[in-house]
Scaffold this motif. Structure first.
Motif, mmCIF file in Angstrom:
data_model
loop_
_atom_site.group_PDB
_atom_site.id
_atom_site.type_symbol
_atom_site.label_atom_id
_atom_site.label_comp_id
_atom_site.label_asym_id
_atom_site.label_seq_id
_atom_site.Cartn_x
_atom_site.Cartn_y
_atom_site.Cartn_z
ATOM 1 N N ASP A 116 0.848 -1.183 0.000
ATOM 2 C CA ASP A 116 0.000 0.000 0.000
ATOM 3 C C ASP A 116 0.891 1.242 0.000
ATOM 4 O OD1 ASP A 116 -1.791 2.098 0.561
ATOM 5 O OD2 ASP A 116 -3.151 0.694 1.554
ATOM 6 N N GLU A 117 0.984 1.890 -1.152
ATOM 7 C CA GLU A 117 1.878 3.048 -1.264
ATOM 8 C C GLU A 117 1.403 4.225 -0.424
ATOM 9 O OE1 GLU A 117 3.747 2.286 -5.720
ATOM 10 O OE2 GLU A 117 2.310 3.911 -5.403
ATOM 11 N N GLY A 118 0.099 4.349 -0.235
ATOM 12 C CA GLY A 118 -0.412 5.437 0.588
ATOM 13 C C GLY A 118 0.092 5.338 2.018
ATOM 14 N N VAL A 119 0.081 4.133 2.561
ATOM 15 C CA VAL A 119 0.574 3.909 3.922
ATOM 16 C C VAL A 119 2.071 4.162 3.992
ATOM 17 C CG1 VAL A 119 0.898 2.184 5.732
ATOM 18 C CG2 VAL A 119 -1.258 2.275 4.469
ATOM 19 N N MET A 120 2.811 3.674 2.990
ATOM 20 C CA MET A 120 4.257 3.891 2.965
ATOM 21 C C MET A 120 4.597 5.373 2.914
ATOM 22 S SD MET A 120 5.474 0.909 0.300
ATOM 23 C CE MET A 120 7.168 1.499 0.337
ATOM 24 N N LEU A 121 3.871 6.112 2.097
ATOM 25 C CA LEU A 121 4.140 7.542 1.942
ATOM 26 C C LEU A 121 3.841 8.305 3.226
ATOM 27 C CD1 LEU A 121 4.978 9.813 0.016
ATOM 28 C CD2 LEU A 121 2.584 10.000 -0.686
ATOM 29 N N ASP A 122 2.771 7.941 3.887
ATOM 30 C CA ASP A 122 2.414 8.620 5.137
ATOM 31 C C ASP A 122 3.420 8.324 6.244
ATOM 32 O OD1 ASP A 122 0.182 9.733 3.970
ATOM 33 O OD2 ASP A 122 -1.187 8.174 4.691
ATOM 34 N N ASN A 140 6.706 7.266 5.960
ATOM 35 C CA ASN A 140 8.082 7.711 5.737
ATOM 36 C C ASN A 140 8.262 8.091 4.270
ATOM 37 O OD1 ASN A 140 10.894 8.002 5.457
ATOM 38 N ND2 ASN A 140 11.298 6.495 7.066
ATOM 39 N N PRO A 141 8.061 9.353 3.917
ATOM 40 C CA PRO A 141 8.159 9.781 2.514
ATOM 41 C C PRO A 141 9.519 9.470 1.891
ATOM 42 C CG PRO A 141 7.108 11.484 3.820
ATOM 43 C CD PRO A 141 7.616 10.462 4.794
ATOM 44 N N ALA A 142 10.591 9.658 2.654
ATOM 45 C CA ALA A 142 11.921 9.404 2.105
ATOM 46 C C ALA A 142 12.111 7.921 1.799
ATOM 47 C CB ALA A 142 12.991 9.882 3.084
ATOM 48 N N GLN A 143 11.677 7.067 2.716
ATOM 49 C CA GLN A 143 11.801 5.631 2.499
ATOM 50 C C GLN A 143 10.906 5.166 1.360
ATOM 51 O OE1 GLN A 143 14.063 3.848 3.835
ATOM 52 N NE2 GLN A 143 13.443 1.882 2.948
ATOM 53 N N PHE A 144 9.745 5.805 1.214
ATOM 54 C CA PHE A 144 8.854 5.486 0.096
ATOM 55 C C PHE A 144 9.561 5.724 -1.236
ATOM 56 C CE2 PHE A 144 6.081 7.487 -3.103
ATOM 57 C CZ PHE A 144 5.309 6.391 -3.450
ATOM 58 N N ALA A 145 10.260 6.852 -1.351
ATOM 59 C CA ALA A 145 10.974 7.166 -2.591
ATOM 60 C C ALA A 145 12.081 6.159 -2.855
ATOM 61 C CB ALA A 145 11.553 8.584 -2.510
ATOM 62 N N VAL A 146 12.794 5.764 -1.807
ATOM 63 C CA VAL A 146 13.886 4.793 -1.954
ATOM 64 C C VAL A 146 13.339 3.440 -2.408
ATOM 65 C CG1 VAL A 146 15.642 3.480 -0.701
ATOM 66 C CG2 VAL A 146 15.399 5.932 -0.299
ATOM 67 N N GLN A 147 12.270 2.989 -1.760
ATOM 68 C CA GLN A 147 11.694 1.694 -2.097
ATOM 69 C C GLN A 147 11.102 1.680 -3.510
ATOM 70 O OE1 GLN A 147 11.733 -1.257 -0.481
ATOM 71 N NE2 GLN A 147 13.130 -0.255 0.965
ATOM 72 N N LEU A 148 10.464 2.774 -3.893
ATOM 73 C CA LEU A 148 9.890 2.845 -5.230
ATOM 74 C C LEU A 148 10.984 2.793 -6.290
ATOM 75 C CD1 LEU A 148 7.406 3.242 -7.026
ATOM 76 C CD2 LEU A 148 7.763 5.709 -6.815
ATOM 77 N N ALA A 193 -3.042 -0.439 -2.614
ATOM 78 C CA ALA A 193 -2.950 0.169 -3.940
ATOM 79 C C ALA A 193 -1.543 0.720 -4.143
ATOM 80 C CB ALA A 193 -3.978 1.286 -4.091
ATOM 81 N N SER A 194 -1.000 0.506 -5.333
ATOM 82 C CA SER A 194 0.344 0.980 -5.664
ATOM 83 C C SER A 194 0.308 1.764 -6.969
ATOM 84 C CB SER A 194 1.312 -0.206 -5.790
ATOM 85 O OG SER A 194 1.324 -0.989 -4.627
ATOM 86 N N PRO A 195 -0.370 2.900 -6.987
ATOM 87 C CA PRO A 195 -0.564 3.621 -8.251
ATOM 88 C C PRO A 195 0.729 4.106 -8.893
ATOM 89 C CG PRO A 195 -1.237 4.973 -6.383
ATOM 90 C CD PRO A 195 -1.013 3.597 -5.865
ATOM 91 N N VAL A 196 1.723 4.491 -8.105
ATOM 92 C CA VAL A 196 2.969 4.989 -8.686
ATOM 93 C C VAL A 196 3.739 3.849 -9.338
ATOM 94 C CG1 VAL A 196 5.099 6.253 -8.262
ATOM 95 C CG2 VAL A 196 3.050 6.813 -6.942
ATOM 96 N N TYR A 197 3.902 2.757 -8.602
ATOM 97 C CA TYR A 197 4.602 1.603 -9.184
ATOM 98 C C TYR A 197 3.842 1.056 -10.387
ATOM 99 C CZ TYR A 197 6.263 -3.139 -9.883
ATOM 100 O OH TYR A 197 6.733 -4.296 -10.456
ATOM 101 N N ASN A 198 2.532 0.905 -10.254
ATOM 102 C CA ASN A 198 1.752 0.328 -11.342
ATOM 103 C C ASN A 198 1.844 1.155 -12.621
ATOM 104 O OD1 ASN A 198 0.988 -1.731 -9.682
ATOM 105 N ND2 ASN A 198 -1.174 -1.167 -9.557
ATOM 106 N N GLN A 199 1.731 2.473 -12.494
ATOM 107 C CA GLN A 199 1.808 3.314 -13.689
ATOM 108 C C GLN A 199 3.219 3.302 -14.283
ATOM 109 O OE1 GLN A 199 -0.762 4.691 -15.370
ATOM 110 N NE2 GLN A 199 -1.950 3.519 -13.880
ATOM 111 N N GLY A 200 4.222 3.261 -13.404
ATOM 112 C CA GLY A 200 5.595 3.152 -13.901
ATOM 113 C C GLY A 200 5.823 1.838 -14.621
#
Length: 244
Positions: free
Chosen positions: A92-98, A100-108, A150-157
């Motif tokens: 769930d990218e929404g949970v990840m972003l909320d 830790n935004p920095a870690q979300f970017a690294v993981q993505l 939901a992983s909208p950023v990964y899915n669209q990428g």
């Protein structure tokens, strides 16, 4: 005919279902696991007559050279590579972003880089034989309305990458497609309890709720008839838009 397959992240929830389906079809499978314990547990639960066709690969490569070596080794062991499936854990990218935004970017960045490098390595092997399929499974983002991740950023990428790679490998008869799963029933998910059934009735008139093993059989659409299809996103299951 598709005889051999490489499945990345076979220890993920979806990877276990996909691996079982491929073995059920009689294919020879190289399944990548993070630890020896995960591989041993998976092999031990397989029917005896499937075990000889499942070759576990432990650990995940990081550099382009290591990934090329890993994919080439799997191809050599199986005497061919007809199918590459880029399995991954649905998050769930929404949970990840909320959280830790920095870690979300690294993981993505890590997830998309992994997708690029492994698909590239598999495509290189298939291009030499001028045949093969690459499939990128994902969970439809519209399912967040029913409580799924939901992983909208990964899915669209990933979808953008599928379209790009499909053009590059088209001359070599290698198909590249995304495969979106609809909702499913599994332990620990919103689809498991009858009390939550009304969440799914928004999509259709009391539709059946398949488990993930049943949903994975939808991959047969590409395995059996996907030789002339590339650069597409195939939707399979309830809860996702249909395109006529």
């Amino acid at each position: 005919m598709i005889r051999t397959a490489f499945l990345l992240h076979a220890d993920s929830h979806s990877g276990l279902a996909i691996g079982n389906y491929l073995l059920q079809r009689g294919m020879t499978l190289t399944a990548q696991f993070s630890t020896p314990e995960q591989a041993q547990s998976y092999i031990a639960e397989l029917p005896v007559d499937w075990r000889d066709r499942c070759m576990p690969m432990i650990g995940q490569a990081g550099t382009m050279e290591e990934i090329d070596s890993q994919v080439n080794a799997a191809s050599a062991e199986m005497q061919g590579l007809d199918l590459y499936i880029h399995g991954n854990e649905w998050v769930d990218e929404g949970v990840m972003l909320d959280n830790n935004p920095a870690q979300f970017a690294v993981q993505l960045d890590k997830r998309l880089r992994e997708l690029f490098l492994y698909s590239r390595a598999a495509g290189n092997v298939m291009a030499r034989k001028r045949q093969g399929q690459i499939i990128i499974p994902m969970l439809s983002d519209t399912l967040h309305n029913a409580g799924f991740p939901a992983s909208p950023v990964y899915n669209q990428g990933a979808i953008a990458f599928v379209k790009s790679l499909a053009k590059e490998v088209a001359p070599f008869r290698v198909g590249v497609n995304a495969f979106q799963f609809g909702y499913y029933r599994a332990p620990g998910t919103v689809g498991s309890a009858r009390d939550n059934r009304k969440l799914f009735d928004m999509y259709a008139l009391k539709p059946p709720i398949p488990d993930l093993m049943e949903a994975a059989k939808g991959l047969g659409l590409l395995l059996d008839y996907g030789s002339g299809m590339s650069g597409q996103t195939v939707n399979w299951g309830y809860g996702i838009p249909s395109i006529l």
